[in-house]
Design an enzyme around this catalytic site. Sequence first.
Site, PDB file in Angstrom:
ATOM      1  N   ALA A  65       0.869  -1.177   0.000  1.00 23.62           N
ATOM      2  CA  ALA A  65       0.000   0.000   0.000  1.00 23.62           C
ATOM      3  C   ALA A  65       0.907   1.228   0.000  1.00 23.62           C
ATOM      4  O   ALA A  65       2.072   1.147   0.414  1.00 23.62           O
ATOM      5  CB  ALA A  65      -0.883  -0.022   1.236  1.00 23.62           C
ATOM      6  N   GLY A 108       0.590  -4.924   1.022  1.00 21.20           N
ATOM      7  CA  GLY A 108      -0.668  -4.978   0.262  1.00 21.20           C
ATOM      8  C   GLY A 108      -0.494  -5.615  -1.110  1.00 21.20           C
ATOM      9  O   GLY A 108      -1.456  -6.147  -1.673  1.00 21.20           O
ATOM     10  N   GLU A 111      -0.741  -9.225  -0.434  1.00 21.87           N
ATOM     11  CA  GLU A 111      -2.152  -9.483  -0.100  1.00 21.87           C
ATOM     12  C   GLU A 111      -3.038  -9.429  -1.353  1.00 21.87           C
ATOM     13  O   GLU A 111      -3.965 -10.226  -1.497  1.00 21.87           O
ATOM     14  CB  GLU A 111      -2.627  -8.475   0.948  1.00 21.87           C
ATOM     15  CG  GLU A 111      -1.959  -8.711   2.302  1.00 21.87           C
ATOM     16  CD  GLU A 111      -2.183  -7.571   3.281  1.00 21.87           C
ATOM     17  OE1 GLU A 111      -1.846  -6.421   2.938  1.00 21.87           O
ATOM     18  OE2 GLU A 111      -2.695  -7.828   4.381  1.00 21.87           O
ATOM     19  N   GLU A 131       5.088  -5.103   6.936  1.00 20.69           N
ATOM     20  CA  GLU A 131       4.403  -4.010   7.642  1.00 20.69           C
ATOM     21  C   GLU A 131       4.974  -3.770   9.036  1.00 20.69           C
ATOM     22  O   GLU A 131       4.968  -2.651   9.539  1.00 20.69           O
ATOM     23  CB  GLU A 131       2.899  -4.318   7.768  1.00 20.69           C
ATOM     24  CG  GLU A 131       2.119  -4.195   6.473  1.00 20.69           C
ATOM     25  CD  GLU A 131       2.042  -5.478   5.672  1.00 20.69           C
ATOM     26  OE1 GLU A 131       2.887  -6.379   5.884  1.00 20.69           O
ATOM     27  OE2 GLU A 131       1.133  -5.581   4.823  1.00 20.69           O
TER      28      GLU A 131
HETATM   29  N1  CO8 Z   1       4.615   3.197  -0.851  1.00 20.11           N
HETATM   30  C1  CO8 Z   1       4.984   4.368  -1.444  1.00 20.11           C
HETATM   31  N2  CO8 Z   1       6.092   4.498  -2.216  1.00 20.11           N
HETATM   32  C2  CO8 Z   1       6.840   3.380  -2.408  1.00 20.11           C
HETATM   33  C3  CO8 Z   1       6.508   2.149  -1.841  1.00 20.11           C
HETATM   34  C4  CO8 Z   1       5.321   2.072  -1.022  1.00 20.11           C
HETATM   35  N3  CO8 Z   1       4.899   0.926  -0.468  1.00 20.11           N
HETATM   36  N4  CO8 Z   1       7.454   1.237  -2.185  1.00 20.11           N
HETATM   37  C5  CO8 Z   1       8.324   1.893  -2.967  1.00 20.11           C
HETATM   38  N5  CO8 Z   1       7.969   3.178  -3.108  1.00 20.11           N
HETATM   39  C6  CO8 Z   1       8.642   4.222  -3.875  1.00 20.11           C
HETATM   40  C7  CO8 Z   1       9.897   4.693  -3.167  1.00 20.11           C
HETATM   41  O1  CO8 Z   1       9.575   5.647  -2.167  1.00 20.11           O
HETATM   42  C8  CO8 Z   1      10.679   5.272  -4.315  1.00 20.11           C
HETATM   43  O2  CO8 Z   1      10.173   6.534  -4.632  1.00 20.11           O
HETATM   44  P1  CO8 Z   1      11.170   7.793  -4.801  1.00 20.11           P
HETATM   45  O3  CO8 Z   1      12.082   7.396  -5.923  1.00 20.11           O
HETATM   46  O4  CO8 Z   1      10.261   8.920  -5.146  1.00 20.11           O
HETATM   47  O5  CO8 Z   1      11.869   7.941  -3.521  1.00 20.11           O
HETATM   48  C9  CO8 Z   1      10.338   4.344  -5.468  1.00 20.11           C
HETATM   49  O6  CO8 Z   1       9.127   3.691  -5.095  1.00 20.11           O
HETATM   50  C10 CO8 Z   1      11.392   3.277  -5.721  1.00 20.11           C
HETATM   51  O7  CO8 Z   1      11.606   2.595  -4.491  1.00 20.11           O
HETATM   52  P2  CO8 Z   1      13.072   2.366  -3.878  1.00 20.11           P
HETATM   53  O8  CO8 Z   1      14.011   3.445  -4.288  1.00 20.11           O
HETATM   54  O9  CO8 Z   1      12.918   2.117  -2.417  1.00 20.11           O
HETATM   55  O10 CO8 Z   1      13.471   1.012  -4.648  1.00 20.11           O
HETATM   56  P3  CO8 Z   1      14.474  -0.103  -4.134  1.00 20.11           P
HETATM   57  O11 CO8 Z   1      14.664  -1.030  -5.303  1.00 20.11           O
HETATM   58  O12 CO8 Z   1      15.674   0.480  -3.505  1.00 20.11           O
HETATM   59  O13 CO8 Z   1      13.694  -0.886  -2.958  1.00 20.11           O
HETATM   60  C11 CO8 Z   1      11.777  -1.979  -1.992  1.00 20.11           C
HETATM   61  C12 CO8 Z   1      12.547  -1.615  -3.287  1.00 20.11           C
HETATM   62  C13 CO8 Z   1      12.602  -2.958  -1.154  1.00 20.11           C
HETATM   63  C14 CO8 Z   1      10.479  -2.642  -2.422  1.00 20.11           C
HETATM   64  C15 CO8 Z   1      11.495  -0.702  -1.171  1.00 20.11           C
HETATM   65  O14 CO8 Z   1      10.945   0.286  -2.016  1.00 20.11           O
HETATM   66  C16 CO8 Z   1      10.541  -0.908  -0.046  1.00 20.11           C
HETATM   67  O15 CO8 Z   1      10.931  -1.433   0.979  1.00 20.11           O
HETATM   68  N6  CO8 Z   1       9.257  -0.481  -0.173  1.00 20.11           N
HETATM   69  C17 CO8 Z   1       8.274  -0.541   0.854  1.00 20.11           C
HETATM   70  C18 CO8 Z   1       7.787  -1.959   1.052  1.00 20.11           C
HETATM   71  C19 CO8 Z   1       6.765  -2.013   2.181  1.00 20.11           C
HETATM   72  O16 CO8 Z   1       7.052  -1.715   3.311  1.00 20.11           O
HETATM   73  N7  CO8 Z   1       5.532  -2.408   1.843  1.00 20.11           N
HETATM   74  C20 CO8 Z   1       4.449  -2.498   2.778  1.00 20.11           C
HETATM   75  C21 CO8 Z   1       3.678  -1.214   2.799  1.00 20.11           C
HETATM   76  S1  CO8 Z   1       2.435  -1.185   4.071  1.00 20.11           S
HETATM   77  C22 CO8 Z   1       1.162  -2.111   3.435  1.00 20.11           C
HETATM   78  O17 CO8 Z   1       1.201  -2.576   2.333  1.00 20.11           O
HETATM   79  C23 CO8 Z   1      -0.001  -2.311   4.337  1.00 20.11           C
HETATM   80  C24 CO8 Z   1      -1.225  -2.785   3.640  1.00 20.11           C
HETATM   81  C25 CO8 Z   1      -2.347  -2.815   4.602  1.00 20.11           C
HETATM   82  C26 CO8 Z   1      -3.683  -2.360   4.150  1.00 20.11           C
HETATM   83  C27 CO8 Z   1      -3.734  -1.227   3.260  1.00 20.11           C
HETATM   84  C28 CO8 Z   1      -5.082  -0.696   3.072  1.00 20.11           C
HETATM   85  C29 CO8 Z   1      -5.200   0.372   2.038  1.00 20.11           C
END
Ligand code: CO8
Length: 257
Positions: A65, A108, A111, A131
């Site tokens: 998400a 998400g 999921e 998460e």
């Molecule tokens: N949300 C928003 N932006 C994101 C997300 C995310 N989940 N994941 C990646 N991005 C963005 C980054 O901020 C980045 O943007 P910018 O270049 O503007 O800074 C761009 O995507 C590229 O990402 P990275 O530079 O981080 O890319 P990497 O290859 O270095 O890393 C990863 C990839 C490992 C996937 C890393 O981006 C990461 O850890 N992302 C977050 C993963 C995460 O924590 N996911 C869980 C989110 S919480 C959730 O899903 C809860 C759901 C519950 C219910 C929701 C109801 C609506």
Amino acid sequence: MSYKTIIVESVGKVAVIRLHRPEALNAINSELIGELSVALRSCEAAPSIGCIVITGSEKAFAAGADIREMADKSFSDVLLGDFAATWDCIAHVRKPVIAAVAGFALGGGCELAMHCDMIVAADNARFGQPEIKLGIIPGIGGTQRLTRAIGKAKAMDLCLSGRLMDATEAERSGLVARVVPLADLMAETMRTAEAVAAMPLAALLLAKEAVNRAFESSLAEGLAFERRAFHALFATDDQKEGMAAFIDRRPPHFSRM
Ligand code: CO8
């Protein structure tokens, strides 16, 4: 209808919905989930569509998400706004849905893949429920669907540590139906989706409903549901056609009902 965060196309009887927020690794914001629910409803209503494929990019199915969208929400925002309720639309799709997953399927994103009826994974796929690292827990079924798919030990491992699981481990654990080379992901998924879409629709809907009953009911209730659904299919033209075609040694021509 034109969408901003997804791309929808039809290939024969298969609808392909591609998540498309490349700037955020397909992070799922409210606009994306809203558009996805509209697209799914329209696939459900289209008589020509027999199977739906949801996919992302080679780098990310969906990295979760959208954290930026959630970061400032308060308890009352999420409670009173029933945050995440829009996702329920995916679970209510009656036609078969296949997730074609390459790259990250996290939070998400994992999921969403688990909402689908089966997951075909590329060999670069990585699954996880990270998460916990954000101070929250999965909110759209991660603790429930993952546990049913891969068992308590591994679900706890992933949900408590936030570690990611590669495609090989995901297949071994029962989360994904099969793993294919990244270059073959869409061709393999489409082959499966086309084979599914060619089946008689009433039998498809009831087969899906009956398998899902296994997660919702006792064995006796599930068996009773299956028996009734099995009986009901004898009322369809497609049962007559399917069996006649077998006996006549010819391909069946299903009516789609
Ligand atoms: N949300 C928003 N932006 C994101 C997300 C995310 N989940 N994941 C990646 N991005 C963005 C980054 O901020 C980045 O943007 P910018 O270049 O503007 O800074 C761009 O995507 C590229 O990402 P990275 O530079 O981080 O890319 P990497 O290859 O270095 O890393 C990863 C990839 C490992 C996937 C890393 O981006 C990461 O850890 N992302 C977050 C993963 C995460 O924590 N996911 C869980 C989110 S919480 C959730 O899903 C809860 C759901 C519950 C219910 C929701 C109801 C609506």
